[in-house]
Scaffold this active site. Structure first.
Site, PDB file in Angstrom:
ATOM      1  N   GLU A  30      -2.021  -5.602   8.212  1.00 31.59           N
ATOM      2  CA  GLU A  30      -1.370  -4.933   9.334  1.00 31.59           C
ATOM      3  C   GLU A  30      -2.157  -5.147  10.624  1.00 31.59           C
ATOM      4  O   GLU A  30      -3.358  -4.878  10.670  1.00 31.59           O
ATOM      5  CB  GLU A  30      -1.250  -3.426   9.050  1.00 31.59           C
ATOM      6  CG  GLU A  30      -0.336  -3.121   7.895  1.00 31.59           C
ATOM      7  CD  GLU A  30      -0.070  -1.626   7.730  1.00 31.59           C
ATOM      8  OE1 GLU A  30      -0.468  -0.823   8.600  1.00 31.59           O
ATOM      9  OE2 GLU A  30       0.537  -1.271   6.703  1.00 31.59           O
ATOM     10  N   ASP A  70       0.838  -1.207   0.000  1.00 26.40           N
ATOM     11  CA  ASP A  70       0.000   0.000   0.000  1.00 26.40           C
ATOM     12  C   ASP A  70       0.874   1.260   0.000  1.00 26.40           C
ATOM     13  O   ASP A  70       0.370   2.375  -0.133  1.00 26.40           O
ATOM     14  CB  ASP A  70      -1.017  -0.009   1.154  1.00 26.40           C
ATOM     15  CG  ASP A  70      -0.366  -0.146   2.517  1.00 26.40           C
ATOM     16  OD1 ASP A  70       0.864  -0.212   2.594  1.00 26.40           O
ATOM     17  OD2 ASP A  70      -1.116  -0.182   3.518  1.00 26.40           O
ATOM     18  N   GLU A  78       8.410  -4.159  11.089  1.00 28.92           N
ATOM     19  CA  GLU A  78       8.881  -2.872  10.561  1.00 28.92           C
ATOM     20  C   GLU A  78       9.307  -1.939  11.694  1.00 28.92           C
ATOM     21  O   GLU A  78       8.551  -1.703  12.652  1.00 28.92           O
ATOM     22  CB  GLU A  78       7.752  -2.227   9.731  1.00 28.92           C
ATOM     23  CG  GLU A  78       8.137  -0.862   9.172  1.00 28.92           C
ATOM     24  CD  GLU A  78       7.260  -0.388   8.019  1.00 28.92           C
ATOM     25  OE1 GLU A  78       6.395  -1.150   7.551  1.00 28.92           O
ATOM     26  OE2 GLU A  78       7.465   0.771   7.602  1.00 28.92           O
ATOM     27  N   LYS A 120      -1.153  -9.459   2.561  1.00 31.79           N
ATOM     28  CA  LYS A 120      -0.487  -9.012   3.796  1.00 31.79           C
ATOM     29  C   LYS A 120      -1.452  -8.094   4.528  1.00 31.79           C
ATOM     30  O   LYS A 120      -2.125  -7.276   3.889  1.00 31.79           O
ATOM     31  CB  LYS A 120       0.817  -8.278   3.468  1.00 31.79           C
ATOM     32  CG  LYS A 120       1.489  -7.681   4.711  1.00 31.79           C
ATOM     33  CD  LYS A 120       2.929  -7.270   4.463  1.00 31.79           C
ATOM     34  CE  LYS A 120       3.125  -5.977   3.721  1.00 31.79           C
ATOM     35  NZ  LYS A 120       2.533  -4.788   4.364  1.00 31.79           N
TER      36      LYS A 120
HETATM   37  O1  KIV Z   1       3.565  -1.199   1.602  1.00 31.68           O
HETATM   38  C1  KIV Z   1       4.760  -1.477   1.802  1.00 31.68           C
HETATM   39  O2  KIV Z   1       5.662  -1.049   1.068  1.00 31.68           O
HETATM   40  C2  KIV Z   1       5.092  -2.311   2.945  1.00 31.68           C
HETATM   41  C3  KIV Z   1       6.539  -2.574   3.228  1.00 31.68           C
HETATM   42  C4  KIV Z   1       7.161  -1.384   3.843  1.00 31.68           C
HETATM   43  C5  KIV Z   1       6.740  -3.770   4.072  1.00 31.68           C
HETATM   44  O3  KIV Z   1       4.229  -2.764   3.628  1.00 31.68           O
END
Ligand code: KIV
Length: 264
Positions: free
Chosen positions: A114, A43, A181, A112
């Protein structure tokens, strides 16, 4: 192409995983010829591609679009992970599943997401439904407003214990890997030892199972962005500027195009 079961094998064999963000077909085509293991349609595309100031503005439509572009460019040669954007995991299981479905149908092999608190059922449901989930903890950029800025997380003992518990919970719910992160390297190392799924760090030091960087950052397209964790592998901005300068000069001096570059 790396597969979900091979993520675990890599960890067992102590072989690091490499992941780079990618949002378009041109770069995906180049990355497909590289040894990089995973392409992340992050994102962060809202900032890198759309010029927004955070990842909050990323939408399902935009991530789906970028995923289709990357999938076409990668030509089936790379494992693709796409981000579930801001709040797409917070509108009920059905919305979360439909969002993940869109990303997998666009070409992603995994999603993915969060944060695990409040997402436990969704992560379990997705993984039980055959949708591999990569977790993301620490400085989760979708929480930028709650964090009061992009700050290193888990600095206190209490916050580190919580991060460890949340990492374990991601694993219990079925996640196959975990991005950490901007957290101190000691806690990233401890988590990496205590969970069996691979950890992929960005600003999390060396004691993790892999590393991820944003493509445009590691290629030096934005030298003003200099977080401590970033290593740039190319002076991209200046190389591009040199090329644009040469084109401009050669057009103005009528050096370009030559006879060989013209249809006779
Ligand atoms: O969106 C992204 O680029 C990320 C990375 C920083 C892991 O989630």
């Amino acid at each position: 192409m790396l597969t979900v079961p091979e993520f675990a094998t890599r960890k067992k064999r102590n072989e690091k995983i490499t992941m780079i963000t990618c949002y378009d077909a041109s770069f995906a085509r180049i990355l497909a010829e590289s040894p990089i293991d995973v392409l992340l349609i992050g994102d962060s595309s809202s900032m890198v591609m759309q010029g927004e100031d955070s990842t909050i503005q990323a939408s399902m439509d935009s991530i789906e679009f970028f995923t289709k572009c990357v999938s076409k460019g990668a030509g089936g040669k790379k494992f693709l992970v796409a981000d579930l954007p801001f709040l797409s995991t917070r509108k009920g299981i059905r919305f979360g599943v439909e969002s993940a479905e869109r990303l997998l149908k666009a070409g992603a092999h995994a999603v993915k997401l969060e944060g695990i608190k409040g997402n436990e059922k969704l992560v379990a449901h997705l993984t039980d439904s055959g949708i591999p989930v990569m977790g993301h903890l620490g400085l989760t950029p979708q929480f930028v407003n709650a964090f009061g800025g992009m700050k290193v997380q888990a600095k206190t003992g209490e916050a580190q214990d919580q991060l460890l518990q949340e990492s374990i919970l991601f694993q219990k719910c079925g996640a196959f890997s975990l991005v950490l992160e901007c957290v101190p390297s000691a806690i990233a190392g401890r988590i990496t030892q205590e969970i069996s799924i691979p950890t992929i760090g960005i600003g999390a030091g060396a004691r993790v199972d892999g590393q991820v960087l944003v493509l445009q950052d590691m290629l030096g397209f934005n030298p003003a962005f200099k977080p401590k964790f970033l290593r740039t592998y190319l002076d991209g901005k200046n190389l591009f500027l040199d090329a644009f300068q040469s084109f401009h000069e050669e057009v103005r001096s009528s050096e370009f195009p030559s006879q060989e570059e013209s249809y006779l």
